[in-house]
Write an enzyme that holds these catalytic residues in place. Structure first.
Site: not given
Ligand SMILES: NC(=O)c1ccc[n+]([C@@H]2O[C@H](COP(=O)([O-])OP(=O)(O)OC[C@H]3O[C@@H](n4cnc5c(N)ncnc54)[C@H](OP(=O)(O)O)[C@@H]3O)[C@@H](O)[C@H]2O)c1
Length: 245
Positions: A142, A155
């Site tokens: 991130s 985080y």
């Molecule tokens: N959105 C942002 O601004 C942002 C910025 C920087 C980094 N990121 C990173 O990008 C990645 C994806 O996040 P996103 O933004 O796409 O958010 P999101 O839409 O909330 O997706 C998160 C995903 O992680 C899965 N997840 C959560 N807990 C889990 C577990 N215990 N086992 C397996 N899967 C799990 C969720 O699936 P289930 O709930 O179905 O398990 C979901 O598919 C993350 O690593 C996040 O830290 C996001």
């Protein structure tokens, strides 16, 4: 093998946001995608969309806090498609809050999912990659690992650790395995929903609605890293909104 077509790519956290967008883009470009997340109903619906567009897909309910689930996901890829080319360790949570809130269970969840989940992914795929003599990790960090801000310390700590471990892995990997870190900035997903502190959540939602980029922007960066020739290892890609400070 270069490019994306025909590659077997397992993706954790594929049920929404960046993982879902990555699955759709890679499948469209001819990858065989193997999807993991806890919400298997969403995985089933996504797999149906991919199959309807003539893509190849398998999925399994996967909780990345359980080492056996990651081993199962990698096994599924190998059984169904004969090998694993790429593991995208994307699953992550962000129940962020000030340290004063003492939301210790949230801290533990971030460590278990964001950090230990990635380690379990490495433990599952590394022996397979070693036996095959090829393979690529794409680990999601991130911009929070680059610029530490209030409310995000735990985080950011997990994401900094993912960057450090990925760089160590890259150095240990030798000349056959590739390791890529993807560091997204503010991306329009459900991610902000998990913020428990109402003030923090309101601030995040406002920023997201103002300038976040679509998850497809991150999927394209992941595709870029995967499609490079085997001797080209993209170390890290930071993709953030132009308007992000
Ligand atoms: N959105 C942002 O601004 C942002 C910025 C920087 C980094 N990121 C990173 O990008 C990645 C994806 O996040 P996103 O933004 O796409 O958010 P999101 O839409 O909330 O997706 C998160 C995903 O992680 C899965 N997840 C959560 N807990 C889990 C577990 N215990 N086992 C397996 N899967 C799990 C969720 O699936 P289930 O709930 O179905 O398990 C979901 O598919 C993350 O690593 C996040 O830290 C996001």
């Amino acid at each position: 093998m270069t490019g994306i077509e025909g590659k077997v790519v397992a993706i954790t956290g594929a049920s929404s946001g960046i993982g879902e967008a990555t699955a759709l883009l890679l499948a469209e470009r001819g990858a065989k995608v193997v999807l993991g997340a806890r919400r298997s109903d969403r995985l089933e619906a996504l797999a149906a969309r991919i199959e309807a567009a003539a893509g190849e897909v398998a999925y399994a309910r996967t909780d990345v806090t359980r080492r056996a689930d990651l081993a199962g996901l990698v096994e599924l890829a190998c059984e169904r498609y004969g090998r694993l080319d790429v593991l995208v360790n994307n699953a992550g949570v962000g129940p962020i809050s000030p340290l004063d809130d003492l939301r210790v269970e949230d801290w533990e969840q971030m460590i278990d999912v964001n950090l230990k989940g990635v380690l379990y992914g490495i433990a599952a795929a590394l022996p397979v990659f070693r036996t095959q003599g090829f393979g690529q990790f794409v680990n999601t960090a991130s911009t929070a690992a680059h610029r530490i801000v209030p409310n995000m310390s735990v985080y950011a700590g997990t994401k900094s650790a993912v960057r450090d471990i990925s760089e160590g892995l890259r150095q240990e990997a030798g000349d056959t395995l590739r390791v890529t870190i993807i560091s997204p900035g503010f991306t329009r997903t459900d991610f902000t929903e998990s913020a428990a502190n109402p003030l923090v959540k309101a601030q995040l939602t406002e920023s997201r609605d103002k300038f976040a980029i679509p998850p497809d922007a991150i999927a394209r960066a992941i595709a870029f890293a995967i499609e490079q020739p085997a001797d080209v290892d993209v170390g890290e890609i930071i993709v953030r909104p132009t308007a992000q400070g």
